[in-house]
Design a protein around this motif. Structure first.
Motif, PDB file in Angstrom:
ATOM      1  N   ALA A 179       0.836  -1.208   0.000  1.00  0.00           N
ATOM      2  CA  ALA A 179       0.000   0.000   0.000  1.00  0.00           C
ATOM      3  C   ALA A 179       0.867   1.252   0.000  1.00  0.00           C
ATOM      4  O   ALA A 179       0.464   2.306  -0.504  1.00  0.00           O
ATOM      5  CB  ALA A 179      -0.916   0.000   1.219  1.00  0.00           C
ATOM      6  N   LYS A 180       2.059   1.133   0.533  1.00  0.00           N
ATOM      7  CA  LYS A 180       2.971   2.282   0.586  1.00  0.00           C
ATOM      8  C   LYS A 180       3.429   2.721  -0.807  1.00  0.00           C
ATOM      9  O   LYS A 180       3.789   3.872  -1.006  1.00  0.00           O
ATOM     10  CB  LYS A 180       4.155   1.964   1.492  1.00  0.00           C
ATOM     11  CG  LYS A 180       3.729   1.793   2.951  1.00  0.00           C
ATOM     12  CD  LYS A 180       4.890   1.336   3.813  1.00  0.00           C
ATOM     13  CE  LYS A 180       4.491   1.265   5.261  1.00  0.00           C
ATOM     14  NZ  LYS A 180       4.031  -0.035   5.672  1.00  0.00           N
ATOM     15  N   MET A 181       3.397   1.806  -1.777  1.00  0.00           N
ATOM     16  CA  MET A 181       3.733   2.184  -3.151  1.00  0.00           C
ATOM     17  C   MET A 181       2.674   3.129  -3.710  1.00  0.00           C
ATOM     18  O   MET A 181       2.995   4.080  -4.414  1.00  0.00           O
ATOM     19  CB  MET A 181       3.849   0.939  -4.038  1.00  0.00           C
ATOM     20  CG  MET A 181       4.995   0.022  -3.663  1.00  0.00           C
ATOM     21  SD  MET A 181       6.605   0.820  -3.745  1.00  0.00           S
ATOM     22  CE  MET A 181       6.723   1.171  -5.476  1.00  0.00           C
ATOM     23  N   VAL A 182       1.418   2.874  -3.404  1.00  0.00           N
ATOM     24  CA  VAL A 182       0.344   3.764  -3.837  1.00  0.00           C
ATOM     25  C   VAL A 182       0.530   5.127  -3.182  1.00  0.00           C
ATOM     26  O   VAL A 182       0.411   6.168  -3.837  1.00  0.00           O
ATOM     27  CB  VAL A 182      -1.043   3.162  -3.507  1.00  0.00           C
ATOM     28  CG1 VAL A 182      -2.157   4.141  -3.862  1.00  0.00           C
ATOM     29  CG2 VAL A 182      -1.244   1.828  -4.214  1.00  0.00           C
ATOM     30  N   LEU A 183       0.845   5.129  -1.899  1.00  0.00           N
ATOM     31  CA  LEU A 183       1.098   6.391  -1.193  1.00  0.00           C
ATOM     32  C   LEU A 183       2.243   7.150  -1.850  1.00  0.00           C
ATOM     33  O   LEU A 183       2.139   8.356  -2.085  1.00  0.00           O
ATOM     34  CB  LEU A 183       1.420   6.138   0.283  1.00  0.00           C
ATOM     35  CG  LEU A 183       1.871   7.373   1.069  1.00  0.00           C
ATOM     36  CD1 LEU A 183       0.744   8.391   1.182  1.00  0.00           C
ATOM     37  CD2 LEU A 183       2.402   6.972   2.425  1.00  0.00           C
ATOM     38  N   GLY A 184       3.319   6.455  -2.169  1.00  0.00           N
ATOM     39  CA  GLY A 184       4.468   7.113  -2.801  1.00  0.00           C
ATOM     40  C   GLY A 184       4.095   7.755  -4.127  1.00  0.00           C
ATOM     41  O   GLY A 184       4.500   8.884  -4.415  1.00  0.00           O
ATOM     42  N   LEU A 185       3.305   7.062  -4.936  1.00  0.00           N
ATOM     43  CA  LEU A 185       2.843   7.627  -6.206  1.00  0.00           C
ATOM     44  C   LEU A 185       2.002   8.876  -5.964  1.00  0.00           C
ATOM     45  O   LEU A 185       2.160   9.889  -6.648  1.00  0.00           O
ATOM     46  CB  LEU A 185       2.025   6.595  -6.990  1.00  0.00           C
ATOM     47  CG  LEU A 185       2.788   5.441  -7.616  1.00  0.00           C
ATOM     48  CD1 LEU A 185       1.804   4.408  -8.173  1.00  0.00           C
ATOM     49  CD2 LEU A 185       3.712   5.934  -8.706  1.00  0.00           C
ATOM     50  N   ALA A 186       1.098   8.800  -4.986  1.00  0.00           N
ATOM     51  CA  ALA A 186       0.223   9.937  -4.692  1.00  0.00           C
ATOM     52  C   ALA A 186       1.028  11.131  -4.177  1.00  0.00           C
ATOM     53  O   ALA A 186       0.804  12.273  -4.593  1.00  0.00           O
ATOM     54  CB  ALA A 186      -0.843   9.524  -3.673  1.00  0.00           C
ATOM     55  N   ILE A 187       1.980  10.875  -3.289  1.00  0.00           N
ATOM     56  CA  ILE A 187       2.808  11.961  -2.740  1.00  0.00           C
ATOM     57  C   ILE A 187       3.603  12.626  -3.856  1.00  0.00           C
ATOM     58  O   ILE A 187       3.640  13.861  -3.952  1.00  0.00           O
ATOM     59  CB  ILE A 187       3.770  11.426  -1.652  1.00  0.00           C
ATOM     60  CG1 ILE A 187       2.992  10.990  -0.407  1.00  0.00           C
ATOM     61  CG2 ILE A 187       4.853  12.448  -1.309  1.00  0.00           C
ATOM     62  CD1 ILE A 187       2.392  12.108   0.406  1.00  0.00           C
ATOM     63  N   MET A 188       4.231  11.839  -4.711  1.00  0.00           N
ATOM     64  CA  MET A 188       5.059  12.429  -5.769  1.00  0.00           C
ATOM     65  C   MET A 188       4.214  13.120  -6.842  1.00  0.00           C
ATOM     66  O   MET A 188       4.706  14.001  -7.532  1.00  0.00           O
ATOM     67  CB  MET A 188       5.982  11.384  -6.384  1.00  0.00           C
ATOM     68  CG  MET A 188       7.075  10.922  -5.418  1.00  0.00           C
ATOM     69  SD  MET A 188       8.027  12.278  -4.669  1.00  0.00           S
ATOM     70  CE  MET A 188       8.917  12.902  -6.091  1.00  0.00           C
ATOM     71  N   LYS A 189       2.953  12.759  -6.951  1.00  0.00           N
ATOM     72  CA  LYS A 189       2.062  13.462  -7.878  1.00  0.00           C
ATOM     73  C   LYS A 189       1.602  14.788  -7.270  1.00  0.00           C
ATOM     74  O   LYS A 189       1.538  15.799  -7.947  1.00  0.00           O
ATOM     75  CB  LYS A 189       0.864  12.570  -8.207  1.00  0.00           C
ATOM     76  CG  LYS A 189      -0.051  13.148  -9.254  1.00  0.00           C
ATOM     77  CD  LYS A 189      -1.148  12.178  -9.643  1.00  0.00           C
ATOM     78  CE  LYS A 189      -2.049  12.840 -10.679  1.00  0.00           C
ATOM     79  NZ  LYS A 189      -3.273  12.088 -10.893  1.00  0.00           N
ATOM     80  N   GLU A 190       1.297  14.768  -5.991  1.00  0.00           N
ATOM     81  CA  GLU A 190       0.752  15.950  -5.309  1.00  0.00           C
ATOM     82  C   GLU A 190       1.830  16.915  -4.818  1.00  0.00           C
ATOM     83  O   GLU A 190       1.658  18.119  -4.852  1.00  0.00           O
ATOM     84  CB  GLU A 190      -0.128  15.502  -4.133  1.00  0.00           C
ATOM     85  CG  GLU A 190      -0.817  16.620  -3.397  1.00  0.00           C
ATOM     86  CD  GLU A 190      -1.862  17.354  -4.217  1.00  0.00           C
ATOM     87  OE1 GLU A 190      -2.272  18.440  -3.788  1.00  0.00           O
ATOM     88  OE2 GLU A 190      -2.280  16.856  -5.279  1.00  0.00           O
ATOM     89  N   LYS A 191       2.940  16.378  -4.330  1.00  0.00           N
ATOM     90  CA  LYS A 191       4.018  17.189  -3.740  1.00  0.00           C
ATOM     91  C   LYS A 191       5.367  16.775  -4.333  1.00  0.00           C
ATOM     92  O   LYS A 191       6.257  16.315  -3.626  1.00  0.00           O
ATOM     93  CB  LYS A 191       4.054  16.999  -2.225  1.00  0.00           C
ATOM     94  CG  LYS A 191       2.759  17.292  -1.505  1.00  0.00           C
ATOM     95  CD  LYS A 191       2.785  18.661  -0.951  1.00  0.00           C
ATOM     96  CE  LYS A 191       1.582  18.877  -0.041  1.00  0.00           C
ATOM     97  NZ  LYS A 191       1.424  20.277   0.246  1.00  0.00           N
ATOM     98  N   PRO A 192       5.534  16.919  -5.644  1.00  0.00           N
ATOM     99  CA  PRO A 192       6.759  16.416  -6.299  1.00  0.00           C
ATOM    100  C   PRO A 192       8.006  17.217  -5.925  1.00  0.00           C
ATOM    101  O   PRO A 192       7.922  18.392  -5.560  1.00  0.00           O
ATOM    102  CB  PRO A 192       6.440  16.573  -7.788  1.00  0.00           C
ATOM    103  CG  PRO A 192       5.477  17.706  -7.842  1.00  0.00           C
ATOM    104  CD  PRO A 192       4.651  17.602  -6.590  1.00  0.00           C
TER     105      PRO A 192
END
Length: 173
Positions: free
Chosen positions: A49-62
């Motif tokens: 699930a942390k991979m999904v979080l990482g994708l979301a973080i880098m999309k929102e706060k790159p």
């Protein structure tokens, strides 16, 4: 340019992977998902699930290569998250109230020691709440045409309500 490759063992081939009867597997090869008969079974995905979080973080706060990103201050709520995961046997990164940590270091903490408290702290920091993270991540997955992954009650996968399939996980990877 980063090039990653993997050579299958000589006794194996992508073609005979289709015939495997056991387990749930999926492999992304040159954009194609090769998956087994059980690859669509929905299961809790734990720390994936942390991979999904990482994708979301880098999309929102790159932030860029060599950069540290924004600064996150550990507040009382983040400290309570830390204490909660200690009590419940989760994987944690030790934090102190008032401590400042870079976005890069927070993500490293999520991915390397699989820190449950830092995953939830990052989600709340970036999206405002776990509910808002849920909405963002759910929409992001739909945009990526990933339909069999459900974001659960936390961002870390500690709670078994975050589920996915082997095929979706290969797409996420």
């Amino acid at each position: 340019e980063l090039v990653t490759s993997y050579k299958l063992p000589e006794f194996s081939s992508l073609e005979n992977m289709y015939s495997l009867e056991t387990g749930s597997y999926a492999v992304a090869v040159d954009g194609e998902i090769v998956s087994g008969k059980k690859s669509q079974e929905v299961r809790p995905i734990a720390s994936m699930a942390k991979m999904v979080l990482g994708l979301a973080i880098m999309k929102e706060k790159p932030f860029g290569v060599g950069e540290k990103g924004e600064t996150i201050t550990i507040d009382a709520d983040a400290y309570r998250i830390y204490e909660n995961y200690i009590v419940n046997g989760g994987s944690v990164s030790q934090v102190k109230e008032g401590e400042e940590i870079s976005e890069y270091d927070a993500l490293a903490s999520v991915f390397l020691p699989s820190s449950n408290n830092m995953a939830d702290t990052l989600a709340i920091w970036a999206f405002g709440s776990l509910d808002d993270y849920y909405d963002y991540a759910t929409n992001m997955l739909k945009e990526l045409e990933i339909y069999n992954t459900t974001i659960g009650e936390d961002a870390s996968g500690f709670d078994p309500s975050t589920t996915s399939t082997a095929s979706d996980m290969a797409k996420i990877a």
